[in-house]
Design a protein around this motif. Structure first.
Motif, PDB file in Angstrom:
ATOM      1  N   THR A  45       0.770  -1.018  -0.120  1.00 27.35           N
ATOM      2  CA  THR A  45      -0.331   0.101   0.299  1.00 27.35           C
ATOM      3  C   THR A  45       0.650   1.251   0.079  1.00 27.35           C
ATOM      4  N   GLN A 174     -14.038   4.646  -3.981  1.00 32.42           N
ATOM      5  CA  GLN A 174     -14.049   4.303  -5.769  1.00 32.42           C
ATOM      6  C   GLN A 174     -14.998   3.396  -5.418  1.00 32.42           C
ATOM      7  N   THR A 262      -2.940   6.500  -2.319  1.00 31.92           N
ATOM      8  CA  THR A 262      -3.409   7.123  -3.760  1.00 31.92           C
ATOM      9  C   THR A 262      -4.381   5.898  -4.269  1.00 31.92           C
ATOM     10  N   GLU A 264      -4.733   4.216  -7.121  1.00 31.15           N
ATOM     11  CA  GLU A 264      -4.417   2.934  -7.115  1.00 31.15           C
ATOM     12  C   GLU A 264      -4.432   1.968  -5.827  1.00 31.15           C
ATOM     13  N   THR A 265      -4.022   2.582  -5.169  1.00 32.57           N
ATOM     14  CA  THR A 265      -3.704   1.691  -3.692  1.00 32.57           C
ATOM     15  C   THR A 265      -5.504   1.028  -3.374  1.00 32.57           C
ATOM     16  N   ARG A 267      -8.172   1.443  -5.446  1.00 30.59           N
ATOM     17  CA  ARG A 267      -8.979   0.360  -5.986  1.00 30.59           C
ATOM     18  C   ARG A 267      -8.454  -1.223  -5.836  1.00 30.59           C
ATOM     19  N   GLN A 268      -6.976  -1.233  -5.697  1.00 23.02           N
ATOM     20  CA  GLN A 268      -6.367  -3.098  -4.868  1.00 23.02           C
ATOM     21  C   GLN A 268      -7.121  -2.929  -3.451  1.00 23.02           C
TER      22      GLN A 268
END
Length: 328
Positions: A45, A174, A262, A264-265, A267-268
């Motif tokens: 993360t 998200q 972030t 991207e983190t 979403r993950q």
């Protein structure tokens, strides 16, 4: 005449009874055993934000710089299986643009390596397996399963203590809804560090044990209710040095109004949480309810066919007497 139940009716009735027995097993045995912290984790993360840090090359605090915090969590499968607990090794590095990408984490602005050990079912800390640090609380890198709308005791590794996080409603990350928890840490002395005296305003003293102080102005965690996975994390850290006994900060080591996951983190984390949540929902509610409903229908239909639709067959004993010649 004797009556014999048809194979179809018996099959339907047996299937119905099986599903009725399976439903509570799924709800009361399989689902609870599925709610166990994984041991084969390997996730990273990343937090980013803008702030200040002490630049050792310039020997001063610089401001308005990008700060990146990278946390890698890897499960020690061998030790986890041996102990029956979740054993996670956690590497955390704080970097500036000058140290990213770092070939060696020891080149980072700050780097720590920790070992966290928790009970796989309750998420309570377990003190074994070379755990470091010895920690407390009920929420750490994740929350317990089935998160409640109440306050939680969250372990702050920088503070070296527990912070009370309040439930603050729901929030979407998200597009996925989680439970939001917030808190803060007032300025607290966390230790001492030997530094040149001039660094903290004591020019006549070559070396002093300066006091390390830490505060966190805005802790925000958004958590998946069913799995306890953290979807969004944000902090507002401030680390400073003070002269011994002083009531004010002399040097800012690290400060940011907000360091957060972030996109991207986020979403993950949402993908992992939603997938695990769906599986737990199927085991804990969808499958048991479906099995109960279908089982009841099949059992009723099968019982009705057994009771009403059995085929009559000739009684061989009576048939024999009726066809035998009379004996006088």
């Amino acid at each position: 005449m004797r009556r014999t139940a048809s194979p179809t009716s018996l099959l339907l009735f047996g299937a119905g009874v099986f599903l009725l027995v399976l439903a509570p097993l799924l709800a009361w045995y399989v689902a609870p055993h599925a709610k166990r912290t994984p041991i084969d984790v390997d996730t990273t993360t990343v937090f980013t934000g803008t702030g200040s840090y002490f630049d050792t090359s310039e020997v001063k605090t610089v401001h308005g710089k990008r700060i990146t915090v990278t946390r890698q969590v890897r499960g020690d499968v061998a030790d986890s299986e041996k102990s029956g607990n979740a054993v996670w090794d956690v590497s955390t590095s704080i970097d500036t643009d000058a140290t990213l990408p770092a070939a060696d984490t020891r080149d980072s602005l700050q780097w720590t390596l920790e070992r966290w050990v928790t009970d796989r079912a309750t998420n309570e800390p377990v003190h074994c397996c070379d755990e470091s640090p010895v920690f407390d609380g009920e929420a750490y890198l994740k929350f317990p399963f089935d998160v409640e709308k109440r306050s939680y005791r969250w372990w702050d590794a920088t503070l070296g203590g527990v912070v009370q996080l309040r439930y603050s409603g729901v929030k979407k990350v998200q597009g996925y809804q989680g439970l939001r928890f917030t808190g803060s840490v007032p300025a607290t002395k966390t230790g001492v560090r030997q530094v040149p005296g001039r660094l903290v305003g004591m020019d006549r003293t070559p070396q002093v044990l300066a006091e390390e102080w830490y505060a966190n102005s805005a802790i925000e965690l958004v958590v998946d209710r069913r799995t306890g996975r953290i979807l969004l994390a944000a902090i507002g850290p401030r680390k400073t040095l003070r002269a011994p006994g002083s009531g004010k900060d002399a040097v800012v080591l690290l400060e940011s109004a907000r360091l957060a996951f972030t996109p991207e983190t986020q979403r993950q984390q949402v993908e992992l949480a939603s997938g695990d949540s769906r599986r737990l929902a199927v085991l804990g509610s969808t499958a048991p309810v479906g099995a109960s409903a279908l089982g009841a229908v099949l059992a009723l239909v099968g019982a009705a066919l057994v009771a009403r639709g059995r085929r009559p067959t000739p009684d061989r004993t009576n048939a024999h007497l009726m066809t035998s010649p009379s004996v006088r």
